[in-house]
Design a protein around this motif. Structure first.
Motif, short mmCIF file in Angstrom:
data_model
loop_
_atom_site.label_atom_id
_atom_site.label_comp_id
_atom_site.label_asym_id
_atom_site.label_seq_id
_atom_site.Cartn_x
_atom_site.Cartn_y
_atom_site.Cartn_z
N CYS A 1 0.84 -1.21 0.00
CA CYS A 1 0.00 0.00 0.00
C CYS A 1 0.86 1.25 0.00
CB CYS A 1 -0.92 0.01 1.22
SG CYS A 1 -2.30 -1.13 1.16
N LEU A 2 1.85 1.29 0.89
CA LEU A 2 2.75 2.44 0.95
C LEU A 2 3.55 2.58 -0.34
CD1 LEU A 2 4.20 2.10 4.58
CD2 LEU A 2 2.42 3.66 3.80
N SER A 3 3.99 1.45 -0.87
CA SER A 3 4.89 1.48 -2.03
C SER A 3 4.18 1.91 -3.30
CB SER A 3 5.53 0.09 -2.23
OG SER A 3 6.30 -0.26 -1.11
N ILE A 4 2.88 1.59 -3.43
CA ILE A 4 2.13 2.07 -4.60
C ILE A 4 2.10 3.59 -4.59
CG2 ILE A 4 -0.13 2.18 -5.69
CD1 ILE A 4 -0.62 -0.68 -4.69
N GLY A 5 1.78 4.18 -3.43
CA GLY A 5 1.78 5.63 -3.31
C GLY A 5 3.17 6.21 -3.53
N MET A 6 4.19 5.55 -2.98
CA MET A 6 5.56 6.02 -3.15
C MET A 6 5.99 5.95 -4.61
SD MET A 6 8.02 7.31 -1.28
CE MET A 6 7.82 6.70 0.40
N THR A 7 5.49 4.95 -5.34
CA THR A 7 5.81 4.85 -6.76
C THR A 7 5.28 6.05 -7.52
OG1 THR A 7 5.70 2.42 -6.66
CG2 THR A 7 5.55 3.42 -8.84
N LEU A 8 4.03 6.43 -7.25
CA LEU A 8 3.45 7.60 -7.91
C LEU A 8 4.27 8.86 -7.60
CD1 LEU A 8 -0.35 7.02 -7.14
CD2 LEU A 8 0.91 6.34 -9.18
N ILE A 9 4.67 9.00 -6.35
CA ILE A 9 5.41 10.19 -5.93
C ILE A 9 6.79 10.23 -6.58
CG2 ILE A 9 6.51 11.29 -3.94
CD1 ILE A 9 4.08 10.22 -2.29
N ILE A 10 7.49 9.10 -6.59
CA ILE A 10 8.82 9.06 -7.18
C ILE A 10 8.75 9.20 -8.70
CG2 ILE A 10 10.86 7.59 -7.54
CD1 ILE A 10 10.54 6.58 -4.71
N LEU A 11 7.69 8.66 -9.31
CA LEU A 11 7.52 8.85 -10.76
C LEU A 11 7.40 10.33 -11.11
CD1 LEU A 11 5.03 6.00 -11.80
CD2 LEU A 11 7.37 6.31 -12.61
N SER A 12 6.81 11.12 -10.20
CA SER A 12 6.65 12.55 -10.44
C SER A 12 7.93 13.33 -10.16
CB SER A 12 5.52 13.11 -9.58
OG SER A 12 5.91 13.17 -8.22
N GLY A 13 8.97 12.64 -9.69
CA GLY A 13 10.23 13.29 -9.38
C GLY A 13 10.36 13.73 -7.94
N GLY A 14 9.47 13.23 -7.06
CA GLY A 14 9.51 13.61 -5.65
C GLY A 14 9.92 12.47 -4.75
N ILE A 15 9.70 12.66 -3.45
CA ILE A 15 9.97 11.65 -2.43
C ILE A 15 9.09 11.99 -1.23
CG2 ILE A 15 11.82 12.87 -1.21
CD1 ILE A 15 11.97 9.15 -2.11
N ASP A 16 8.73 10.99 -0.44
CA ASP A 16 7.88 11.24 0.73
C ASP A 16 8.42 10.45 1.91
OD1 ASP A 16 5.93 11.72 2.59
OD2 ASP A 16 4.25 11.27 1.27
N LEU A 17 8.93 11.18 2.90
CA LEU A 17 9.48 10.57 4.10
C LEU A 17 8.46 10.51 5.24
CD1 LEU A 17 13.00 12.28 4.20
CD2 LEU A 17 12.35 10.14 3.11
N SER A 18 7.22 10.91 4.97
CA SER A 18 6.23 11.02 6.04
C SER A 18 5.21 9.88 6.04
CB SER A 18 5.48 12.35 5.93
OG SER A 18 4.71 12.41 4.74
N VAL A 19 5.32 8.92 5.11
CA VAL A 19 4.25 7.93 4.97
C VAL A 19 4.09 7.07 6.22
CG1 VAL A 19 4.25 7.84 2.45
CG2 VAL A 19 5.85 6.40 3.74
N GLY A 20 5.18 6.75 6.90
CA GLY A 20 5.07 5.95 8.11
C GLY A 20 4.34 6.70 9.22
N ALA A 21 4.63 7.99 9.34
CA ALA A 21 3.96 8.81 10.36
C ALA A 21 2.49 9.03 10.01
CB ALA A 21 4.68 10.15 10.49
N ILE A 22 2.19 9.22 8.73
CA ILE A 22 0.79 9.37 8.30
C ILE A 22 0.04 8.07 8.57
CG2 ILE A 22 -0.71 9.67 6.30
CD1 ILE A 22 1.35 11.62 5.17
N LEU A 23 0.68 6.95 8.32
CA LEU A 23 0.09 5.64 8.62
C LEU A 23 -0.33 5.57 10.09
CD1 LEU A 23 1.60 2.15 7.69
CD2 LEU A 23 1.14 2.71 10.07
N ALA A 24 0.57 5.97 10.98
CA ALA A 24 0.28 5.90 12.42
C ALA A 24 -0.88 6.81 12.80
CB ALA A 24 1.53 6.28 13.21
N LEU A 25 -0.89 8.05 12.28
CA LEU A 25 -1.95 8.99 12.63
C LEU A 25 -3.30 8.54 12.08
CD1 LEU A 25 -2.87 11.60 13.91
CD2 LEU A 25 -2.18 12.82 11.83
#
Length: 305
Positions: free
Chosen positions: A30-54
């Motif tokens: 689940c996290l990696s699908i979202g991360m794939t979209l973000i990295i494909l756009s040229g970005g990165i997201d270091l907050s997914v684990g914290a968003i998961l917890a919240l």
């Protein structure tokens, strides 16, 4: 890797262990699908684990305790479906905020999402008071531990998400624009693509998928842990890069990410069965990320030549 581990452990090539691996990778997928979209756009997201917890904590809290509105002397109670929607919405909004900050103030994604990491962790502690939210009921637990037609519910959910986002990235205008933005942002702007809108949507979808992952983790444990998701960013980024998505954006596929998650899942499971220290497991995963990124850069340099 499968052959080597199966030769070293009799418990590896069994149906139960196979389902166990698929169940274990469902959250990372689940996290990696979202991360794939973000990295494909040229970005990165270091907050997914914290968003998961919240997201997991908020969903668990509203399901068990509801939301009190003292000013109106009202207590809002939520059904299972309502709590699920709230959890995903929390992830979506935090992801949207990431995208808004990155596009509106032109902050580097690394800095913006690192800030969100701290914000989401703090909000999780404030929401839970630092204590787990437990006793969520069998219906909620079914999302993480139940099975339909012999297949675990987390596997059904991630399978549906894989199919959905394969279609989105391959067959829709949004998918074509996503690859265009990641491949050459300046050229995408000149062709009339609303680059900022694409980026905001990408981060929002990444946050929503982190919310889904938070629901799965919370349902599987039957409790929302304040420190849930610690280090999950590492596994998500590792799966995406190992699956062939370029960190520079514009190249990669959802199915490649699925393969990357399977590789990480088999590796984690095999190392556990072989009684390898968890500390060495972190070392090995870190080395795999470095090797995958090095191969990606070598391939990119060869293409430039």
């Amino acid at each position: 890797m499968v052959i080597a581990i199966s030769l070293l452990s009799d418990s590896f090539l069994t149906p139960d262990n196979g389902w166990n691996i698929l169940r274990q990778i469902s959250v990372n997928l689940c996290l990696s699908i979202g991360m794939t979209l973000i990295i494909l756009s040229g970005g990165i997201d270091l907050s997914v684990g914290a968003i998961l917890a919240l997201a997991g904590a908020v969903a668990a809290g509203v399901l068990k305790n509801g939301i009190a509105l003292p000013m109106f002397d009202i207590l809002l109670q939520f059904s299972l479906a309502g709590a699920v929607v709230i959890g995903i919405a929390v992830g979506f909004m935090l992801g949207w905020f990431n995208g808004f900050v990155i596009t509106r103030f032109r902050l580097p994604p690394f800095v913006a999402t690192l800030g969100m990491f701290s914000i989401a962790r703090g909000l999780t502690m404030l929401w839970t008071g630092g204590f787990p939210v437990t006793g969520l009921g069998e219906d909620f637990s079914f999302l993480g531990t139940g099975a339909v037609f012999g297949m675990p519910m987390p596997v059904w959910i991630t399978l549906a998400l894989v199919v959905l986002f394969v279609v989105i990235t391959r067959k829709t205008r949004f998918g074509r624009y996503l690859y265009a933005v990641g491949g050459n942002e300046r050229a995408a702007r000149l062709t009339g693509i609303n680059v900022n809108s694409i980026k905001i949507w990408v981060y929002a979808l990444g946050g929503a998928l982190a919310g889904v992952a938070g629901l799965l983790v919370t349902a599987r444990l039957d409790s929302a842990q304040p420190n849930a998701g610690l280090g999950y960013e590492l596994d998500a980024i590792a799966a995406v890069v190992i699956g062939g998505t370029s960190l520079s954006g514009g190249r990669g596929t959802i199915m490649g990410t699925v393969l990357g998650c399977l590789i990480i899942g088999v590796l984690n499971n095999g190392l556990f069965l072989l009684n390898v220290s968890p500390f060495w497991q972190q070392v090995i995963k870190g080395l795999i990320i470095l090797i995958a990124v090095a191969i990606d850069r070598i391939n990119a340099n060869d293409q430039e030549r």
